[in-house]
Design a protein around this motif. Structure first.
Motif, PDB file in Angstrom:
ATOM      1  N   ASN A 150     -13.083  32.069  29.765  1.00 59.48           N
ATOM      2  CA  ASN A 150     -13.977  31.619  30.829  1.00 59.48           C
ATOM      3  C   ASN A 150     -13.153  31.048  31.976  1.00 59.48           C
ATOM      4  OD1 ASN A 150     -16.521  31.115  31.966  1.00 59.48           O
ATOM      5  ND2 ASN A 150     -16.517  29.013  31.216  1.00 59.48           N
ATOM      6  N   GLU A 151     -12.371  31.927  32.627  1.00 57.35           N
ATOM      7  CA  GLU A 151     -11.460  31.450  33.649  1.00 57.35           C
ATOM      8  C   GLU A 151     -11.350  32.449  34.794  1.00 57.35           C
ATOM      9  OE1 GLU A 151      -7.303  29.334  33.120  1.00 57.35           O
ATOM     10  OE2 GLU A 151      -7.014  31.510  33.171  1.00 57.35           O
ATOM     11  N   GLU A 152     -11.230  31.913  35.996  1.00 58.78           N
ATOM     12  CA  GLU A 152     -10.948  32.718  37.176  1.00 58.78           C
ATOM     13  C   GLU A 152      -9.584  32.307  37.719  1.00 58.78           C
ATOM     14  OE1 GLU A 152     -15.087  33.858  39.360  1.00 58.78           O
ATOM     15  OE2 GLU A 152     -14.342  31.842  39.729  1.00 58.78           O
ATOM     16  N   VAL A 153      -8.965  33.244  38.423  1.00 58.96           N
ATOM     17  CA  VAL A 153      -7.648  32.976  38.992  1.00 58.96           C
ATOM     18  C   VAL A 153      -7.656  33.358  40.473  1.00 58.96           C
ATOM     19  CG1 VAL A 153      -6.770  35.252  38.314  1.00 58.96           C
ATOM     20  CG2 VAL A 153      -5.165  33.407  38.717  1.00 58.96           C
ATOM     21  N   ARG A 154      -6.976  32.559  41.272  1.00 57.29           N
ATOM     22  CA  ARG A 154      -6.780  32.894  42.681  1.00 57.29           C
ATOM     23  C   ARG A 154      -5.298  33.190  42.862  1.00 57.29           C
ATOM     24  NH1 ARG A 154      -6.060  28.965  47.252  1.00 57.29           N
ATOM     25  NH2 ARG A 154      -5.851  30.273  49.103  1.00 57.29           N
ATOM     26  N   SER A 155      -5.003  34.393  43.347  1.00 50.70           N
ATOM     27  CA  SER A 155      -3.610  34.799  43.476  1.00 50.70           C
ATOM     28  C   SER A 155      -3.399  35.500  44.805  1.00 50.70           C
ATOM     29  CB  SER A 155      -3.212  35.728  42.318  1.00 50.70           C
ATOM     30  OG  SER A 155      -4.046  36.877  42.298  1.00 50.70           O
ATOM     31  N   ARG A 156      -2.136  35.701  45.132  1.00 54.25           N
ATOM     32  CA  ARG A 156      -1.792  36.479  46.326  1.00 54.25           C
ATOM     33  C   ARG A 156      -0.630  37.391  45.977  1.00 54.25           C
ATOM     34  NH1 ARG A 156       0.603  31.693  50.329  1.00 54.25           N
ATOM     35  NH2 ARG A 156       2.214  30.896  48.930  1.00 54.25           N
ATOM     36  N   HIS A 157      -0.552  38.499  46.696  1.00 55.40           N
ATOM     37  CA  HIS A 157       0.493  39.460  46.368  1.00 55.40           C
ATOM     38  C   HIS A 157       0.974  40.172  47.630  1.00 55.40           C
ATOM     39  CE1 HIS A 157      -1.631  43.638  46.121  1.00 55.40           C
ATOM     40  NE2 HIS A 157      -2.311  42.875  46.945  1.00 55.40           N
ATOM     41  N   SER A 191     -11.057  35.532  41.263  1.00 53.04           N
ATOM     42  CA  SER A 191     -11.543  36.643  40.447  1.00 53.04           C
ATOM     43  C   SER A 191     -11.093  36.435  39.008  1.00 53.04           C
ATOM     44  CB  SER A 191     -10.991  37.969  40.975  1.00 53.04           C
ATOM     45  OG  SER A 191     -11.485  39.038  40.225  1.00 53.04           O
ATOM     46  N   THR A 192     -11.814  37.049  38.080  1.00 46.74           N
ATOM     47  CA  THR A 192     -11.318  37.094  36.710  1.00 46.74           C
ATOM     48  C   THR A 192     -10.185  38.115  36.649  1.00 46.74           C
ATOM     49  OG1 THR A 192     -13.007  38.734  36.161  1.00 46.74           O
ATOM     50  CG2 THR A 192     -13.519  36.447  35.661  1.00 46.74           C
ATOM     51  N   ALA A 193      -9.213  37.864  35.794  1.00 43.10           N
ATOM     52  CA  ALA A 193      -8.027  38.725  35.742  1.00 43.10           C
ATOM     53  C   ALA A 193      -8.374  40.154  35.333  1.00 43.10           C
ATOM     54  CB  ALA A 193      -7.000  38.138  34.767  1.00 43.10           C
ATOM     55  N   GLU A 229     -12.410  27.130  35.956  1.00 43.71           N
ATOM     56  CA  GLU A 229     -13.434  27.653  35.066  1.00 43.71           C
ATOM     57  C   GLU A 229     -14.266  28.694  35.796  1.00 43.71           C
ATOM     58  OE1 GLU A 229     -14.003  26.842  31.629  1.00 43.71           O
ATOM     59  OE2 GLU A 229     -11.937  26.283  32.107  1.00 43.71           O
ATOM     60  N   GLN A 230     -14.661  29.732  35.070  1.00 43.18           N
ATOM     61  CA  GLN A 230     -15.349  30.855  35.697  1.00 43.18           C
ATOM     62  C   GLN A 230     -16.674  30.436  36.319  1.00 43.18           C
ATOM     63  OE1 GLN A 230     -15.763  34.189  33.130  1.00 43.18           O
ATOM     64  NE2 GLN A 230     -17.076  35.334  34.515  1.00 43.18           N
ATOM     65  N   ASP A 231     -16.922  30.950  37.499  1.00 39.28           N
ATOM     66  CA  ASP A 231     -18.177  30.738  38.206  1.00 39.28           C
ATOM     67  C   ASP A 231     -19.172  31.802  37.727  1.00 39.28           C
ATOM     68  OD1 ASP A 231     -20.201  30.159  39.969  1.00 39.28           O
ATOM     69  OD2 ASP A 231     -19.245  31.137  41.693  1.00 39.28           O
ATOM     70  N   VAL A 232     -20.072  31.405  36.808  1.00 40.19           N
ATOM     71  CA  VAL A 232     -20.989  32.367  36.209  1.00 40.19           C
ATOM     72  C   VAL A 232     -22.181  32.567  37.144  1.00 40.19           C
ATOM     73  CG1 VAL A 232     -22.310  32.987  34.149  1.00 40.19           C
ATOM     74  CG2 VAL A 232     -20.268  31.556  33.949  1.00 40.19           C
TER      75      VAL A 232
END
Length: 427
Positions: A282-289, A344-346, A385-388
């Motif tokens: 139940n996790e979201e991640v914010r990343s950049r690439h 986003s979720t991975a 924590e994931q935004d459901v």
């Protein structure tokens, strides 16, 4: 990578058998597939691998003819897919292969060197193992490319599945299912439904009597997973083909369902086990690439080198990640945001990218790595924590529906591939 990982150790016995196979002066042609051949030694190696993976003793064991027939069809299907990979220009380079092997090793709690030692300890060749994994990846790419355009999901279907998921909540179950397909075609490749039904009824009676389902699958099934005993793995009712879901919902371990008629033939199913649904992280991640795509004028090595240089510039403070992403990233949508991919979720990313961001610590810039999109460096900025929300539920429904339709189309596509090929079985 899950599918590749599941198959990865399964090829070891076959490769070890290949090493031990006595060389002869003449290796006969066993099968001609279009313009290419399959050798007798290849067929014999696969047959030996099947024998080593299952108990072939006892009164109900698959006959030698059944095992040879299934092995023949497996090699024909693989050859056809590799021929299509050549026509589509699909090439799995060493850098991509190395990442796949690293993922296989990681999912089995090994280093790449540890994986190599396990493979060679069986007597198999590491070089041949690498090529087998390269072939598996290529076939997966062919399947994905060929099936994507055959799959359509209407908004109404997604809405209905969202409603079902919401109603089921945490009470849904997952089923370990085995499957037998009795093809409508006879040995000459012509449709013969009465004969197919008669064969299917015999197999169904044996399955309900308690005969070993895996051995029945090897003996009788026309499905692509016959040599694995028909094992379809764990899946929820929502992820199954609709025909299967209707027959298995609310049934218990050991239940045998059939006959289920589809365009391919008659299906027989068995529930091997039932468990509570496995909850996703139940996790979201914010990343950049930053993405660099190799091209005719930009080699793989140069793309990787550029990202190493960018990484050094960021770490030295010469430039910021956002500046370099804006100026250089081939992902124009995120480049406009300094490389930021948002929350986003991975699991929405391709496997190589997903696995990377899932295990990275925040504020660490990765080494360059390759996916189907090109070469990347990535930095995880935050986790939460994931935004459901309804949007997340819709994404989950889309993924489940896509997986279901993918399975439904796979057997049809492979049968079409086989029907349209020139095949000459010589021994």
């Amino acid at each position: 990578m899950r599918k590749i990982t599941a198959l990865a150790f399964g090829v070891v016995a076959m490769l070890a058998s290949t090493m031990a196979h006595a060389e002869t002066l003449m290796d006969r042609v066993a099968i001609v597939v279009n313009e290419e051949v399959i050798l007798e030694s290849e067929l014999n190696d696969l047959i030996e691998n099947v024998r080593s993976e299952m108990d072939t003793s006892g009164a109900n064991a698959p006959s030698e003819t059944a095992i040879r027939t299934q092995a023949t069809e497996r090699l024909i299907t693989q050859k056809l897919q590799m021929q299509m990979a050549d026509r589509m220009g699909i090439r799995i380079d060493d850098a991509y292969l190395d990442q796949a092997l690293a993922s296989i090793a990681s999912e089995n709690n090994l280093s790449v060197e540890g994986l190599r030692l396990e493979i060679t300890a069986t007597g198999a060749s590491w070089a041949e193992y690498r090529e087998e994994i390269r072939k598996q990846i290529a076939m997966s790419e062919v399947q994905r490319s060929s099936l994507q355009r055959r799959i359509y999901m209407s908004p109404q279907e997604i809405d209905m599945l969202m409603k079902l998921i919401s109603e089921q909540g945490a009470d849904s179950a997952e089923y370990r299912v085995s499957h037998i397909l009795i093809s409508l075609q006879n040995e000459e490749g012509e449709p013969d439904e009465p004969a197919a039904r008669a064969r299917a009824e015999q197999v169904l009676e044996l399955a309900r009597r308690g005969d070993d389902f895996a051995q029945l699958a090897v003996t009788a099934s026309s499905a692509q997973n016959a040599l694995e005993g028909g094992d379809m793995g764990w899946m929820s009712i929502n992820a199954m083909p609709t025909l299967f879901a209707n027959a298995l919902e609310n049934q218990e371990k050991g239940h045998v369902a059939g006959l289920l008629r589809s365009g391919l033939g008659f299906h027989i199913l068995k529930i091997q086990d039932v468990r509570g649904a496995q909850q996703a992280v139940n996790e979201e991640v914010r990343s950049r690439h930053i993405l660099i795509r190799p091209s005719v004028i930009l080699s793989d090595n140069r793309a990787q080198q550029m990202l190493n240089e960018f990484r050094e510039q960021i770490q030295s403070g010469e430039k910021t990640f956002a500046e370099l992403a804006t100026e250089n990233s081939a992902d124009t949508a995120s480049a406009a945001q300094g490389g930021d991919l948002g929350w986003s979720t991975a699991d929405v990313y391709v496997p190589e990218f997903r696995d990377r961001v899932a295990r990275m610590e925040p504020n660490v810039i990765s080494e360059p790595f390759k996916t189907t999109h090109g070469w990347h460096i990535v930095e995880v900025l935050e986790r939460r924590e994931q935004d459901v929300t309804e949007q997340r539920m819709r994404e989950q429904a889309q993924q489940i529906l896509y997986s279901r339709k993918y399975q439904e189309e796979m057997e049809v596509w492979l049968q079409e591939l086989r029907d349209n090929a020139f095949v000459d079985i010589r021994i």
